[in-house]
Design a protein around this motif. Structure first.
Motif, PDB file in Angstrom:
ATOM      1  N   LEU A 221      29.699  30.879  27.482  1.00 58.75           N
ATOM      2  CA  LEU A 221      30.235  30.789  28.698  1.00 58.75           C
ATOM      3  C   LEU A 221      29.632  32.022  29.813  1.00 58.75           C
ATOM      4  CD1 LEU A 221      34.089  30.607  28.036  1.00 58.75           C
ATOM      5  CD2 LEU A 221      32.299  28.738  28.232  1.00 58.75           C
ATOM      6  N   THR A 222      29.151  31.580  30.672  1.00 54.39           N
ATOM      7  CA  THR A 222      28.811  32.751  31.738  1.00 54.39           C
ATOM      8  C   THR A 222      29.615  33.265  32.707  1.00 54.39           C
ATOM      9  OG1 THR A 222      27.943  30.998  33.307  1.00 54.39           O
ATOM     10  CG2 THR A 222      26.379  31.467  31.458  1.00 54.39           C
ATOM     11  N   ARG A 223      29.242  34.446  33.277  1.00 52.93           N
ATOM     12  CA  ARG A 223      30.037  35.029  34.351  1.00 52.93           C
ATOM     13  C   ARG A 223      30.226  33.850  35.517  1.00 52.93           C
ATOM     14  NH1 ARG A 223      31.989  39.951  36.147  1.00 52.93           N
ATOM     15  NH2 ARG A 223      33.140  39.647  38.134  1.00 52.93           N
ATOM     16  N   GLU A 224      29.197  33.219  35.871  1.00 48.89           N
ATOM     17  CA  GLU A 224      29.389  31.992  36.922  1.00 48.89           C
ATOM     18  C   GLU A 224      30.144  31.004  36.514  1.00 48.89           C
ATOM     19  OE1 GLU A 224      25.915  34.331  37.534  1.00 48.89           O
ATOM     20  OE2 GLU A 224      26.429  33.337  35.613  1.00 48.89           O
ATOM     21  N   ASP A 225      30.167  30.516  35.291  1.00 49.67           N
ATOM     22  CA  ASP A 225      31.541  29.614  34.666  1.00 49.67           C
ATOM     23  C   ASP A 225      32.638  30.305  34.986  1.00 49.67           C
ATOM     24  OD1 ASP A 225      31.915  27.126  32.720  1.00 49.67           O
ATOM     25  OD2 ASP A 225      33.128  29.041  32.103  1.00 49.67           O
ATOM     26  N   GLN A 226      32.800  31.465  34.846  1.00 54.34           N
ATOM     27  CA  GLN A 226      34.218  31.988  34.720  1.00 54.34           C
ATOM     28  C   GLN A 226      34.718  32.155  36.398  1.00 54.34           C
ATOM     29  OE1 GLN A 226      36.331  32.907  31.795  1.00 54.34           O
ATOM     30  NE2 GLN A 226      34.829  31.263  31.591  1.00 54.34           N
ATOM     31  N   GLN A 227      33.434  32.558  37.143  1.00 53.86           N
ATOM     32  CA  GLN A 227      33.832  32.329  38.608  1.00 53.86           C
ATOM     33  C   GLN A 227      34.210  31.000  39.141  1.00 53.86           C
ATOM     34  OE1 GLN A 227      33.395  35.291  40.393  1.00 53.86           O
ATOM     35  NE2 GLN A 227      34.526  34.114  41.980  1.00 53.86           N
ATOM     36  N   THR A 228      34.043  30.087  38.560  1.00 51.73           N
ATOM     37  CA  THR A 228      34.324  28.683  39.051  1.00 51.73           C
ATOM     38  C   THR A 228      35.830  28.353  38.949  1.00 51.73           C
ATOM     39  OG1 THR A 228      32.107  27.671  38.524  1.00 51.73           O
ATOM     40  CG2 THR A 228      33.961  26.117  38.511  1.00 51.73           C
ATOM     41  N   ILE A 229      36.177  29.008  37.562  1.00 50.52           N
ATOM     42  CA  ILE A 229      37.817  28.937  37.555  1.00 50.52           C
ATOM     43  C   ILE A 229      38.590  29.928  38.756  1.00 50.52           C
ATOM     44  CG2 ILE A 229      39.764  29.813  36.224  1.00 50.52           C
ATOM     45  CD1 ILE A 229      37.844  29.297  33.674  1.00 50.52           C
ATOM     46  N   LEU A 230      37.897  31.004  38.824  1.00 51.05           N
ATOM     47  CA  LEU A 230      38.362  32.003  39.943  1.00 51.05           C
ATOM     48  C   LEU A 230      38.406  31.310  41.191  1.00 51.05           C
ATOM     49  CD1 LEU A 230      36.991  35.358  38.840  1.00 51.05           C
ATOM     50  CD2 LEU A 230      39.151  34.540  38.259  1.00 51.05           C
ATOM     51  N   ASP A 231      37.406  30.547  41.728  1.00 47.87           N
ATOM     52  CA  ASP A 231      37.125  29.936  42.920  1.00 47.87           C
ATOM     53  C   ASP A 231      38.308  28.658  42.992  1.00 47.87           C
ATOM     54  OD1 ASP A 231      35.246  31.659  43.620  1.00 47.87           O
ATOM     55  OD2 ASP A 231      33.775  30.458  43.245  1.00 47.87           O
ATOM     56  N   SER A 232      38.416  28.132  41.993  1.00 47.26           N
ATOM     57  CA  SER A 232      39.331  26.711  41.655  1.00 47.26           C
ATOM     58  C   SER A 232      40.774  27.161  41.844  1.00 47.26           C
ATOM     59  CB  SER A 232      39.318  26.069  40.853  1.00 47.26           C
ATOM     60  OG  SER A 232      37.599  25.622  40.765  1.00 47.26           O
ATOM     61  N   VAL A 233      41.420  28.414  41.212  1.00 41.56           N
ATOM     62  CA  VAL A 233      42.838  28.623  41.018  1.00 41.56           C
ATOM     63  C   VAL A 233      42.981  29.515  41.925  1.00 41.56           C
ATOM     64  CG1 VAL A 233      44.636  29.227  39.355  1.00 41.56           C
ATOM     65  CG2 VAL A 233      42.537  27.768  38.617  1.00 41.56           C
ATOM     66  N   PRO A 234      43.964  29.461  43.011  1.00 42.17           N
ATOM     67  CA  PRO A 234      44.215  30.515  43.961  1.00 42.17           C
ATOM     68  C   PRO A 234      44.966  31.441  43.460  1.00 42.17           C
ATOM     69  CG  PRO A 234      45.100  28.256  44.793  1.00 42.17           C
ATOM     70  CD  PRO A 234      44.450  28.392  43.231  1.00 42.17           C
ATOM     71  N   GLY A 235      44.328  33.035  43.790  1.00 41.85           N
ATOM     72  CA  GLY A 235      45.069  34.149  43.344  1.00 41.85           C
ATOM     73  C   GLY A 235      44.759  34.620  41.729  1.00 41.85           C
ATOM     74  N   SER A 236      43.720  33.491  41.125  1.00 42.56           N
ATOM     75  CA  SER A 236      43.710  34.268  39.734  1.00 42.56           C
ATOM     76  C   SER A 236      42.718  35.393  39.738  1.00 42.56           C
ATOM     77  CB  SER A 236      42.808  32.807  38.973  1.00 42.56           C
ATOM     78  OG  SER A 236      41.558  32.628  39.876  1.00 42.56           O
ATOM     79  N   ARG A 237      42.947  35.987  38.740  1.00 42.67           N
ATOM     80  CA  ARG A 237      42.305  37.512  38.256  1.00 42.67           C
ATOM     81  C   ARG A 237      41.436  37.454  36.895  1.00 42.67           C
ATOM     82  NH1 ARG A 237      44.766  42.252  35.901  1.00 42.67           N
ATOM     83  NH2 ARG A 237      46.617  41.043  35.694  1.00 42.67           N
ATOM     84  N   LEU A 238      40.424  38.232  37.081  1.00 45.78           N
ATOM     85  CA  LEU A 238      39.315  38.125  35.838  1.00 45.78           C
ATOM     86  C   LEU A 238      39.395  39.587  35.433  1.00 45.78           C
ATOM     87  CD1 LEU A 238      37.014  36.957  34.183  1.00 45.78           C
ATOM     88  CD2 LEU A 238      35.633  37.841  36.063  1.00 45.78           C
ATOM     89  N   ILE A 239      39.834  39.771  34.070  1.00 44.70           N
ATOM     90  CA  ILE A 239      39.510  40.925  33.193  1.00 44.70           C
ATOM     91  C   ILE A 239      38.103  40.632  32.408  1.00 44.70           C
ATOM     92  CG2 ILE A 239      40.231  42.486  31.590  1.00 44.70           C
ATOM     93  CD1 ILE A 239      43.044  41.838  32.639  1.00 44.70           C
ATOM     94  N   VAL A 240      37.192  41.517  32.446  1.00 43.34           N
ATOM     95  CA  VAL A 240      35.951  41.235  31.553  1.00 43.34           C
ATOM     96  C   VAL A 240      36.181  42.308  30.354  1.00 43.34           C
ATOM     97  CG1 VAL A 240      33.619  41.505  31.676  1.00 43.34           C
ATOM     98  CG2 VAL A 240      34.584  40.577  33.662  1.00 43.34           C
ATOM     99  N   TYR A 241      35.866  41.853  29.273  1.00 42.42           N
ATOM    100  CA  TYR A 241      35.970  42.763  27.958  1.00 42.42           C
ATOM    101  C   TYR A 241      34.472  43.045  27.759  1.00 42.42           C
ATOM    102  CZ  TYR A 241      40.888  41.906  26.681  1.00 42.42           C
ATOM    103  OH  TYR A 241      42.227  41.936  26.849  1.00 42.42           O
TER     104      TYR A 241
END
Length: 273
Positions: A221-241
Motif C-alpha cells: 500500500l502506498t501513501r496515495e492509496d491511503q489518501q484515497t481512503i482519507l478523501d473518501s471518508v469525511p473527517g478520517s485521520r491518518l497516523i503513519v508508523y
C-alpha cells in the motif's frame, strides 16, 4: 498483560466461528476483523496488551483457521454480514471496529451499512483498492493455481512479507499454521472476491469516526492509496508508523493498542456514574 479466553459463536445461519476475548468486561467493545488467510491469532499481540478500558473480541472468519468452512460465502459482503451476525451472537449492540489488512474491507462495509452498530472504525494497513496493485495481481496468479495440500513454503513467504522488521519466530510460525488450515478453495475464493469487488465503492457512505493507520514501509500500500481512503471518508485521520511494514499490529502492537485506546475513548467515552 490481558488474559485471553477462547469461545465459539454460532451465527444465525449455523456457521460456527471461534473467537478470542480479552480485556475488561466493562470496557469499550472492540471487534477486530482479521485479513486474508489469517485467524483470530493475528491479533494475539494486541489482545494480550489491552488495557482495562477496552473489551476485545477477535473472531476467526468463515473458511479460516478453525472456523466452519461452508462451500460458499467468501465475498467481502459475506464476511461483513458475518461480522454483524457475530456481534448479534455475542450480544454487542455497538462497538469500535478494527480491521487488519483486508479485514478492514468488511469492517468498512459494516460501518457504511450499519452506522448504528459502529462507534468508530480503525483501519490498520487496509487497501483502498487492489485492482491497481501489481503485488496483488501477482499473488492472484499464484493463488488461483493452488491445490490442497497448500505449499507451506508459499504460506511462509506470504506471511514473512507482511512486516519490515522481524517478529517473534513462534508467532510467525503460528500465523503460518493458521493460514494452512484454510483450504485452497478458500484462498482462491476470498482473494477472487477482493480482486473482483469494487473496493473503492465500499468507501462510500462511511460517516462514523475513522482512524487510518499505515506503515510507511508497506510493500503493498502506498501513501496515495491511503489518501484515497482519507478523501473518501469525511473527517478520517491518518497516523503513519515510520519504518513499519504492512501488518503494523504485528510489528508495533503496543503502539496500536495505545492508538486504539485513545481513539475509543474519543468516540465511545466511558459512562459516568
Amino acid at each position: 498483560m490481558s488474559t485471553l479466553a477462547l469461545h465459539r459463536a454460532v451465527l444465525r445461519d449455523g456457521t460456527a466461528l471461534p473467537y478470542a476475548e480479552a480485556g475488561y468486561p466493562g470496557g469499550t467493545p472492540v471487534v477486530m476483523l482479521h485479513g486474508y488467510t489469517d485467524s483470530w491469532w493475528t491479533f494475539e499481540p494486541v489482545l494480550r496488551r489491552l488495557p482495562t478500558s477496552l473489551h476485545g473480541y477477535a473472531p476467526t472468519q468463515r473458511g479460516h483457521g478453525d472456523a466452519d468452512k461452508p462451500p460458499e460465502g467468501y465475498l467481502p459482503e459475506d464476511f461483513a454480514a458475518d461480522a454483524v451476525a457475530f456481534m448479534d451472537s455475542v450480544g454487542i449492540d455497538r462497538a469500535v471496529l478494527v480491521g487488519g489488512s483486508s479485514g478492514g474491507v468488511q469492517a468498512r462495509i459494516v460501518a457504511g451499512r450499519y452506522p448504528d452498530r459502529v462507534a468508530g472504525l480503525v483501519l490498520l494497513g487496509v487497501p483502498a483498492t487492489l485492482a491497481d496493485k501489481p503485488a496483488a495481481t501477482g499473488l492472484w496468479e499464484r493463488v488461483r493455481r493452488c491445490e490442497d495440500p497448500l505449499d507451506r513454503s508459499f504460506a511462509e513467504e506470504f506471511a514473512s512479507g507482511m512486516t519490515e522488521a522481524p517478529v517473534g519466530r513462534g508467532f510467525l510460525e503460528t500465523v503460518v499454521e493458521e493460514s494452512l488450515k484454510a483450504p485452497a478453495r478458500v484462498w482462491r475464493e476470498t482473494l477472487r472476491g477482493l480482486m473482483e469487488t469494487d473496493l473503492r465503492a465500499t468507501l462510500a457512505g462511511i460517516l462514523v469516526p475513522t482512524l487510518v493507520v499505515w506503515g510507511d514501509k508497506d510493500p503493498l500500500l502506498t501513501r496515495e492509496d491511503q489518501q484515497t481512503i482519507l478523501d473518501s471518508v469525511p473527517g478520517s485521520r491518518l497516523i503513519v508508523y515510520e519504518g513499519t511494514g504492512h501488518a503494523v499490529y504485528w510489528e508495533s502492537p503496543e503502539r496500536v493498542v495505545r492508538d486504539i485506546a485513545a481513539f475509543a475513548h474519543q468516540v465511545f467515552p466511558p459512562r459516568s456514574g
